[in-house]
Write a protein that holds these residues in place. Structure first.
Motif, PDB file in Angstrom:
ATOM      1  N   ASP A 201      63.704  65.798  48.923  1.00 35.73           N
ATOM      2  CA  ASP A 201      65.000  65.246  49.301  1.00 35.73           C
ATOM      3  C   ASP A 201      65.425  64.275  48.216  1.00 35.73           C
ATOM      4  O   ASP A 201      64.635  63.398  47.822  1.00 35.73           O
TER       5      ASP A 201
ATOM      6  N   ASP B 287      68.374  61.509  46.875  1.00 35.44           N
ATOM      7  CA  ASP B 287      69.539  60.671  47.152  1.00 35.44           C
ATOM      8  C   ASP B 287      70.327  60.504  45.860  1.00 35.44           C
ATOM      9  O   ASP B 287      69.827  59.911  44.892  1.00 35.44           O
TER      10      ASP B 287
ATOM     11  N   GLU C 102      77.338  58.876  44.871  1.00 35.32           N
ATOM     12  CA  GLU C 102      78.563  59.684  44.797  1.00 35.32           C
ATOM     13  C   GLU C 102      79.191  59.668  43.409  1.00 35.32           C
ATOM     14  O   GLU C 102      79.882  60.622  43.035  1.00 35.32           O
TER      15      GLU C 102
ATOM     16  N   PRO D 131      69.575  61.483  40.679  1.00 31.21           N
ATOM     17  CA  PRO D 131      69.185  60.784  41.914  1.00 31.21           C
ATOM     18  C   PRO D 131      68.771  59.338  41.688  1.00 31.21           C
ATOM     19  O   PRO D 131      68.211  58.985  40.650  1.00 31.21           O
TER      20      PRO D 131
ATOM     21  N   ARG E  58      66.916  68.946  48.261  1.00 30.22           N
ATOM     22  CA  ARG E  58      68.139  68.860  49.072  1.00 30.22           C
ATOM     23  C   ARG E  58      68.846  67.559  48.692  1.00 30.22           C
ATOM     24  O   ARG E  58      68.287  66.480  48.822  1.00 30.22           O
ATOM     25  N   ARG E  59      70.094  67.676  48.245  1.00 29.93           N
ATOM     26  CA  ARG E  59      70.817  66.519  47.757  1.00 29.93           C
ATOM     27  C   ARG E  59      71.601  65.826  48.874  1.00 29.93           C
ATOM     28  O   ARG E  59      72.384  66.472  49.570  1.00 29.93           O
ATOM     29  N   ASN E  60      71.346  64.529  48.999  1.00 29.10           N
ATOM     30  CA  ASN E  60      72.037  63.720  49.985  1.00 29.10           C
ATOM     31  C   ASN E  60      72.949  62.741  49.265  1.00 29.10           C
ATOM     32  O   ASN E  60      72.468  61.939  48.438  1.00 29.10           O
ATOM     33  N   ALA E  61      74.237  62.815  49.517  1.00 25.71           N
ATOM     34  CA  ALA E  61      75.177  61.903  48.888  1.00 25.71           C
ATOM     35  C   ALA E  61      75.009  60.511  49.492  1.00 25.71           C
ATOM     36  O   ALA E  61      74.989  60.341  50.706  1.00 25.71           O
ATOM     37  N   VAL E  62      74.845  59.490  48.617  1.00 28.21           N
ATOM     38  CA  VAL E  62      74.701  58.112  49.063  1.00 28.21           C
ATOM     39  C   VAL E  62      75.780  57.265  48.379  1.00 28.21           C
ATOM     40  O   VAL E  62      76.512  57.742  47.521  1.00 28.21           O
TER      41      VAL E  62
END
Length: 309
Positions: free
Chosen positions: A188, A190, A193, A198, A300-304
């Motif tokens: 995962d 982060d 934006e 990451p 899996r990219r999570n926009a923070v």
């Protein structure tokens, strides 16, 4: 042996230049940089000019960011020079494989350095784990990017690796101390934006004997900085602290004694390079970079929230 240093930035000033100056093996004879220089050392701003004018210098140490490094390394190798690469050794695995092939073709040495492997207690940790059954290994690598990488915009661009720039140090230790190879199962990531790379990552690895191997990387750490690897085995728990500078077995400090005679990570790297030259060897262990490449491929990219200096 005379050596040229290409890239006179923070890591060169803090680590490379003092290590070369203190080494009995090396003499810093030239630098190449658009902005920096070293008192008493011939300075160039153009790499091609240095290669042409200083043909007596047979070894090049590259301290550039990873994206432009391939072109410099390839030029040096084609000019018959031995090459030492700051970590990570390139922007992509393909570049690194190409450089190794080119070095073999031109019969020169090339060394992909991983300075964290030379931390004081890493060798002792490797020896202790060699005959143990691993149950769980947890990497925790959390630091403040504003403190350690101020103004380094390249780390947020493609090829800059983001949090994996320090995280790859942990992975270099992981691949050194484990007696078997692991590979990534999932990740995962982060991603701010407003950035391309990451700022945080969580990795889950496959271990061939079923041990749980995970890593947590974060560049948003405030307060105490954490560079720790904890390995739980059938015969006790080993903990590397401060990036491998300290070791504990079941909480007992310095339970293992290191017999590495040199002090400091970078002095050991330059001693290793001298040994490689004496044997005509090549050291291009790319396993830490494989893990980063796999994380960027599988993650899996999570926009923070956006990151600003």
């Amino acid at each position: 042996m005379e050596i040229a240093l290409v890239g006179v930035g923070k890591i060169a000033i803090d680590q490379h230049i003092p290590s070369i100056s203190a080494s009995p093996d090396w003499e810093l004879s030239a630098t190449v940089s658009r902005h920096g220089s070293v008192d008493g050392v011939e300075a160039f701003t153009d790499f091609d000019e240095m290669l042409e004018k200083r043909r007596d210098i047979r070894v090049i140490s590259l301290c550039l960011p990873p994206v432009p490094r391939f072109d410099y390394a390839a030029k040096a190798i084609r000019a018959g020079r031995h090459v030492m690469l700051e970590k990570p050794p390139g922007a992509t695995l393909a570049e690194c494989h190409a450089l190794e092939a080119l070095a073999r073709e031109h019969r020169v040495s090339i060394y992909a350095t991983w300075h964290s492997r030379e931390a004081d207690k890493v060798a002792a940790a490797k020896a202790w784990l060699a005959d143990k059954t691993l149950r769980k290994l947890h990497v925790t690598w959390k630091e403040d990017v504003r403190r350690w990488h101020p103004g380094q915009e390249w780390i947020w661009e493609p090829g800059g690796m983001g949090v994996f720039d320090p995280g790859i140090n942990a992975l270099s230790i992981l691949t050194e101390i484990l007696p078997v190879n692991v590979h990534l199962k999932s990740a995962d990531l982060d991603v701010p934006e407003n950035r391309q790379t990451p700022i945080g990552a969580r990795l889950d690895f496959f271990h061939p004997n079923g041990a749980e191997v995970i890593a947590d990387f974060d560049w948003r750490q405030t307060g105490d900085q954490i560079w720790q690897i904890e390995a739980v085995t059938d015969e006790g728990t080993l903990t590397l602290l401060e990036g491998g500078a300290r070791i504990q077995i079941d909480g007992v400090e310095d339970a293992l004694v290191s017999d590495n005679p040199l002090a400091g990570e970078y002095p050991r790297l330059y001693a290793n390079m001298a040994k490689l030259l004496s044997t005509g060897g090549i050291d291009m262990d790319l396993r830490p970079m494989v893990h980063v490449s796999d994380a960027l491929a599988l993650g899996r990219r999570n926009a923070v929230e956006p990151f600003h200096e």
